[in-house]
Design a protein around this motif. Structure first.
Motif, PDB file in Angstrom:
ATOM      1  N   PRO A  50       0.804  -1.226   0.000  1.00  0.00           N
ATOM      2  CA  PRO A  50       0.000   0.000   0.000  1.00  0.00           C
ATOM      3  C   PRO A  50       0.843   1.285   0.000  1.00  0.00           C
ATOM      4  CG  PRO A  50      -0.891  -1.572   1.592  1.00  0.00           C
ATOM      5  CD  PRO A  50       0.402  -2.145   1.098  1.00  0.00           C
ATOM      6  N   TYR A  51       2.039   1.263   0.646  1.00  0.00           N
ATOM      7  CA  TYR A  51       2.823   2.510   0.725  1.00  0.00           C
ATOM      8  C   TYR A  51       3.238   3.011  -0.660  1.00  0.00           C
ATOM      9  CZ  TYR A  51       7.332   0.371  -0.412  1.00  0.00           C
ATOM     10  OH  TYR A  51       8.360  -0.255  -1.082  1.00  0.00           O
ATOM     11  N   MET A  52       3.250   2.068  -1.639  1.00  0.00           N
ATOM     12  CA  MET A  52       3.655   2.474  -2.993  1.00  0.00           C
ATOM     13  C   MET A  52       2.683   3.494  -3.580  1.00  0.00           C
ATOM     14  SD  MET A  52       4.741  -1.265  -4.348  1.00  0.00           S
ATOM     15  CE  MET A  52       6.306  -2.009  -3.807  1.00  0.00           C
ATOM     16  N   ALA A 156      -6.442  -9.161   8.334  1.00  0.00           N
ATOM     17  CA  ALA A 156      -6.141 -10.311   7.463  1.00  0.00           C
ATOM     18  C   ALA A 156      -5.055  -9.989   6.441  1.00  0.00           C
ATOM     19  CB  ALA A 156      -7.408 -10.779   6.758  1.00  0.00           C
ATOM     20  N   GLY A 157      -4.527  -8.768   6.484  1.00  0.00           N
ATOM     21  CA  GLY A 157      -3.483  -8.389   5.543  1.00  0.00           C
ATOM     22  C   GLY A 157      -2.107  -8.813   6.031  1.00  0.00           C
ATOM     23  N   ALA A 158      -1.094  -8.345   5.298  1.00  0.00           N
ATOM     24  CA  ALA A 158       0.285  -8.788   5.550  1.00  0.00           C
ATOM     25  C   ALA A 158       0.758  -8.402   6.951  1.00  0.00           C
ATOM     26  CB  ALA A 158       1.201  -8.174   4.501  1.00  0.00           C
ATOM     27  N   ASN A 222      -4.123   0.036  11.033  1.00  0.00           N
ATOM     28  CA  ASN A 222      -3.670  -0.108   9.649  1.00  0.00           C
ATOM     29  C   ASN A 222      -4.559   0.653   8.680  1.00  0.00           C
ATOM     30  OD1 ASN A 222      -1.431  -1.929   9.929  1.00  0.00           O
ATOM     31  ND2 ASN A 222      -2.889  -3.535  10.470  1.00  0.00           N
ATOM     32  N   ILE A 223      -5.667   1.187   9.182  1.00  0.00           N
ATOM     33  CA  ILE A 223      -6.738   1.662   8.302  1.00  0.00           C
ATOM     34  C   ILE A 223      -7.023   3.150   8.427  1.00  0.00           C
ATOM     35  CG2 ILE A 223      -9.215   1.348   7.768  1.00  0.00           C
ATOM     36  CD1 ILE A 223      -7.452  -1.103   7.057  1.00  0.00           C
ATOM     37  N   GLY A 224      -7.005   3.694   9.650  1.00  0.00           N
ATOM     38  CA  GLY A 224      -7.347   5.106   9.861  1.00  0.00           C
ATOM     39  C   GLY A 224      -8.835   5.359   9.689  1.00  0.00           C
ATOM     40  N   ALA A 243       0.197   3.741  15.444  1.00  0.00           N
ATOM     41  CA  ALA A 243      -0.257   4.353  14.185  1.00  0.00           C
ATOM     42  C   ALA A 243       0.631   3.837  13.061  1.00  0.00           C
ATOM     43  CB  ALA A 243      -0.200   5.866  14.299  1.00  0.00           C
ATOM     44  N   CYS A 244       0.192   2.751  12.448  1.00  0.00           N
ATOM     45  CA  CYS A 244       1.005   2.069  11.441  1.00  0.00           C
ATOM     46  C   CYS A 244       0.608   2.471  10.028  1.00  0.00           C
ATOM     47  CB  CYS A 244       0.852   0.553  11.643  1.00  0.00           C
ATOM     48  SG  CYS A 244       1.655  -0.406  10.367  1.00  0.00           S
ATOM     49  N   GLY A 245      -0.689   2.539   9.757  1.00  0.00           N
ATOM     50  CA  GLY A 245      -1.125   2.866   8.398  1.00  0.00           C
ATOM     51  C   GLY A 245      -2.518   3.443   8.392  1.00  0.00           C
ATOM     52  N   ILE A 247      -4.818   3.100   5.297  1.00  0.00           N
ATOM     53  CA  ILE A 247      -5.125   2.802   3.882  1.00  0.00           C
ATOM     54  C   ILE A 247      -6.477   3.337   3.445  1.00  0.00           C
ATOM     55  CG2 ILE A 247      -6.100   0.479   4.263  1.00  0.00           C
ATOM     56  CD1 ILE A 247      -4.591  -0.399   1.688  1.00  0.00           C
ATOM     57  N   SER A 248      -7.395   3.552   4.381  1.00  0.00           N
ATOM     58  CA  SER A 248      -8.718   4.042   3.958  1.00  0.00           C
ATOM     59  C   SER A 248      -8.614   5.440   3.353  1.00  0.00           C
ATOM     60  CB  SER A 248      -9.709   4.038   5.123  1.00  0.00           C
ATOM     61  OG  SER A 248      -9.340   5.012   6.076  1.00  0.00           O
ATOM     62  N   GLY A 249      -7.500   6.124   3.595  1.00  0.00           N
ATOM     63  CA  GLY A 249      -7.373   7.477   3.060  1.00  0.00           C
ATOM     64  C   GLY A 249      -6.386   7.614   1.914  1.00  0.00           C
ATOM     65  N   GLY A 323      -9.180  -5.276  -1.363  1.00  0.00           N
ATOM     66  CA  GLY A 323      -9.217  -6.374  -0.391  1.00  0.00           C
ATOM     67  C   GLY A 323      -9.050  -7.744  -1.021  1.00  0.00           C
ATOM     68  N   LYS A 324      -8.313  -7.835  -2.138  1.00  0.00           N
ATOM     69  CA  LYS A 324      -8.198  -9.128  -2.841  1.00  0.00           C
ATOM     70  C   LYS A 324      -7.235 -10.110  -2.152  1.00  0.00           C
ATOM     71  CE  LYS A 324     -10.727  -8.596  -6.596  1.00  0.00           C
ATOM     72  NZ  LYS A 324     -11.180  -7.674  -7.289  1.00  0.00           N
ATOM     73  N   ASN A 325      -6.450  -9.610  -1.218  1.00  0.00           N
ATOM     74  CA  ASN A 325      -5.427 -10.491  -0.607  1.00  0.00           C
ATOM     75  C   ASN A 325      -5.846 -10.994   0.764  1.00  0.00           C
ATOM     76  OD1 ASN A 325      -5.074  -7.629   0.115  1.00  0.00           O
ATOM     77  ND2 ASN A 325      -3.341  -8.339   1.340  1.00  0.00           N
TER      78      ASN A 325
HETATM   79  N1  LIG Z   1       4.362   2.352   9.078  1.00  0.00           N
HETATM   80  C1  LIG Z   1       5.051   1.465   8.357  1.00  0.00           C
HETATM   81  O1  LIG Z   1       6.271   1.404   8.375  1.00  0.00           O
HETATM   82  C2  LIG Z   1       4.261   0.497   7.516  1.00  0.00           C
HETATM   83  C3  LIG Z   1       4.882  -0.584   6.884  1.00  0.00           C
HETATM   84  C4  LIG Z   1       4.096  -1.480   6.147  1.00  0.00           C
HETATM   85  C5  LIG Z   1       2.729  -1.253   6.028  1.00  0.00           C
HETATM   86  N2  LIG Z   1       2.186  -0.163   6.617  1.00  0.00           N
HETATM   87  C6  LIG Z   1       0.747   0.100   6.531  1.00  0.00           C
HETATM   88  O2  LIG Z   1       0.071  -0.966   7.158  1.00  0.00           O
HETATM   89  C7  LIG Z   1      -1.180  -1.155   6.516  1.00  0.00           C
HETATM   90  C8  LIG Z   1      -1.298  -2.599   6.073  1.00  0.00           C
HETATM   91  O3  LIG Z   1      -0.311  -2.850   5.084  1.00  0.00           O
HETATM   92  P1  LIG Z   1      -0.166  -4.294   4.455  1.00  0.00           P
HETATM   93  O4  LIG Z   1       1.067  -4.309   3.659  1.00  0.00           O
HETATM   94  O5  LIG Z   1      -0.345  -5.289   5.522  1.00  0.00           O
HETATM   95  O6  LIG Z   1      -1.408  -4.337   3.454  1.00  0.00           O
HETATM   96  P2  LIG Z   1      -2.534  -5.432   3.455  1.00  0.00           P
HETATM   97  O7  LIG Z   1      -3.306  -5.268   4.718  1.00  0.00           O
HETATM   98  O8  LIG Z   1      -1.960  -6.749   3.152  1.00  0.00           O
HETATM   99  O9  LIG Z   1      -3.447  -5.046   2.210  1.00  0.00           O
HETATM  100  C9  LIG Z   1      -4.337  -4.038   2.232  1.00  0.00           C
HETATM  101  C10 LIG Z   1      -5.682  -4.431   2.888  1.00  0.00           C
HETATM  102  O10 LIG Z   1      -6.290  -3.246   3.367  1.00  0.00           O
HETATM  103  C11 LIG Z   1      -7.690  -3.384   3.344  1.00  0.00           C
HETATM  104  N3  LIG Z   1      -8.270  -2.183   2.742  1.00  0.00           N
HETATM  105  C12 LIG Z   1      -8.021  -1.688   1.516  1.00  0.00           C
HETATM  106  N4  LIG Z   1      -8.702  -0.545   1.314  1.00  0.00           N
HETATM  107  C13 LIG Z   1      -9.395  -0.325   2.460  1.00  0.00           C
HETATM  108  C14 LIG Z   1     -10.296   0.693   2.887  1.00  0.00           C
HETATM  109  N5  LIG Z   1     -10.614   1.731   2.110  1.00  0.00           N
HETATM  110  N6  LIG Z   1     -10.840   0.598   4.131  1.00  0.00           N
HETATM  111  C15 LIG Z   1     -10.544  -0.436   4.935  1.00  0.00           C
HETATM  112  N7  LIG Z   1      -9.693  -1.435   4.586  1.00  0.00           N
HETATM  113  C16 LIG Z   1      -9.123  -1.360   3.371  1.00  0.00           C
HETATM  114  C17 LIG Z   1      -8.014  -4.627   2.524  1.00  0.00           C
HETATM  115  O11 LIG Z   1      -8.436  -5.656   3.420  1.00  0.00           O
HETATM  116  P3  LIG Z   1      -9.994  -5.829   3.809  1.00  0.00           P
HETATM  117  O12 LIG Z   1     -10.572  -6.836   2.858  1.00  0.00           O
HETATM  118  O13 LIG Z   1      -9.945  -6.335   5.197  1.00  0.00           O
HETATM  119  O14 LIG Z   1     -10.652  -4.496   3.669  1.00  0.00           O
HETATM  120  C18 LIG Z   1      -6.677  -5.023   1.914  1.00  0.00           C
HETATM  121  O15 LIG Z   1      -6.552  -6.403   1.744  1.00  0.00           O
HETATM  122  C19 LIG Z   1      -1.259  -0.172   5.379  1.00  0.00           C
HETATM  123  O16 LIG Z   1      -1.934   0.973   5.810  1.00  0.00           O
HETATM  124  C20 LIG Z   1       0.189   0.153   5.119  1.00  0.00           C
HETATM  125  O17 LIG Z   1       0.385   1.395   4.511  1.00  0.00           O
HETATM  126  C21 LIG Z   1       2.910   0.711   7.362  1.00  0.00           C
END
Ligand SMILES: NC(=O)c1ccc[n+]([C@@H]2O[C@H](COP(=O)([O-])OP(=O)(O)OC[C@H]3O[C@@H](n4cnc5c(N)ncnc54)[C@H](OP(=O)(O)O)[C@@H]3O)[C@@H](O)[C@H]2O)c1
Length: 334
Positions: A50-52, A156-158, A222-224, A243-245, A247-249, A323-325
């Motif tokens: 997502p950070y990309m 359920a994400g990474a 992870n969502i905000g 406060a990690c992520g 993605i909703s924004g 949410g495909k993953n």
């Molecule tokens: N701070 C850091 O250093 C750092 C490092 C890595 C990642 N992150 C952040 O951590 C978060 C998770 O990253 P990840 O790599 O593990 O991704 P991820 O959770 O594997 O993939 C993204 C997931 O977010 C959910 N999503 C997508 N759009 C959404 C929306 N509008 N509202 C609610 N949920 C949504 C989806 O799951 P659902 O089907 O459950 O909606 C999707 O599968 C992200 O915000 C990312 O930017 C931060």
């Protein structure tokens, strides 16, 4: 070796709002013969994250923007095909930041050797890679300890699924939310979450009231957005937010107003800690020892969704926002 044609994904235009395939172009590059002190690598797996999305915007951030017309970058695991540098030989497996392409040439200092003993090699992009380290670092930053009730969004994400598994190993009560019943079952049955719910079936605040009537000690965000607002109302006095992520924004075109109940930070004496995983690189050895140990002992599972082919890489990336993953989204290149 020469005449290798490598496909790569380049940024064609900067997305406004939700990106589409029109923002990217799949291009070919013919590689030159390998120069001295360089290593030729064929990528096996690459990460889409997502950070990309943030790097596709212009402007200053904690990490530079991608350049238009240039291949995107990201973490990848590949195999050395040919080496003109003493540090690597053909057959070595290496980690790099040269994702989004099938082949590349790089100097040894841009590569890190990884062991073939741990399989699948994509684990270095997931539970034992950046996302696993984010989960581990977040729990450390939030000083998560036995007995804490922790709520993890995007569970359920990474990052989320590893955060939950690690929190269980710390003997916490773990609550997770995700976007489908299939993901809810995955969290309960495969990741050991105590409680999981589908945030699409009702307001998160109501579901948290039911599942954690006495409140939560920690929120791993992870969502905000609305999920953060719900967590702010569920946190106990002296609760903590990691406060990690948000993605909703990430695809919003206008800045969103902050949570309406932000004053709960004061009334509940909450602590919010922002984290960026790259700040933790100095502790990578500690992460590898602890989390790698859990993985080798079978106490931590690496879950992933694998999409194949460089021509599917953009789809895999876009799939993160739909949410495909389940687990880490991995792109298999070879
Ligand atoms: N701070 C850091 O250093 C750092 C490092 C890595 C990642 N992150 C952040 O951590 C978060 C998770 O990253 P990840 O790599 O593990 O991704 P991820 O959770 O594997 O993939 C993204 C997931 O977010 C959910 N999503 C997508 N759009 C959404 C929306 N509008 N509202 C609610 N949920 C949504 C989806 O799951 P659902 O089907 O459950 O909606 C999707 O599968 C992200 O915000 C990312 O930017 C931060």
């Amino acid at each position: 070796m020469s005449n290798i044609v490598s496909h790569e994904v380049r940024l064609a235009s900067r997305p406004a709002g939700l990106p589409s395939s029109a923002n990217f172009i799949l291009a070919k590059r013919e590689l030159e013969p390998l120069p001295d002190q360089q290593v030729l690598v064929r990528n096996l797996f690459m990460s889409v994250d997502p950070y990309m999305r943030g790097r596709m915007n212009e402007g200053k951030s904690y990490i530079p923007a991608f350049e238009l017309g240039q291949p995107l970058e990201g973490r990848a695991v590949g195999e050395v095909i040919e080496s003109c540098a003493k540090e690597f030989k053909a057959g070595d497996v290496v980690f790099s930041n040269f994702g989004w392409r099938e082949y590349f040439m790089a100097s040894p200092k841009a590569l890190r050797s990884v062991s073939r003993e741990i399989q699948p090699l994509s684990v270095y992009l997931g539970a034992l890679g950046m996302t696993g380290m984010t989960a581990w670092a977040g729990l450390n930053l939030g000083e998560v300890k036995a007995g804490d009730v922790i709520y993890i969004s995007g569970a359920a994400g990474a990052v989320g699924n590893v955060a939950g598994q690690l929190a269980k190993l710390r003997r916490c009560k773990v609550i997770g939310s995700a976007g489908s019943m299939e993901k809810v079952r995955f969290l309960r049955d495969e990741c050991g979450f105590d409680i999981a719910f589908d945030y699409q079936t009702g307001p998160v605040s109501e579901q948290l009231n039911v599942e954690a009537p006495d409140g939560i000690d920690v929120y791993f965000d992870n969502i905000g957005g609305a999920t953060l607002e719900a967590a702010l109302s569920a946190l106990k006095v002296h609760g903590r937010i990691i406060a990690c992520g948000g993605i909703s924004g990430y695809n919003e075109e206008q800045p969103r107003p902050g949570p309406a109940n932000y004053f709960n930070v004061t009334t509940q004496r909450l602590t919010i800690k922002g984290m960026i995983v790259s700040d933790w690189l100095g502790r990578q050895g500690e992460f590898e020892k602890e989390v790698g140990g859990y993985f080798r002992a079978g106490k931590l599972k690496n879950h992933e969704t694998v999409v194949e082919g460089i021509d599917q890489a953009v789809g895999a990336f876009l799939g993160l926002f739909a949410g495909k993953n389940i687990g880490k989204m991995i792109e298999k290149l070879a």
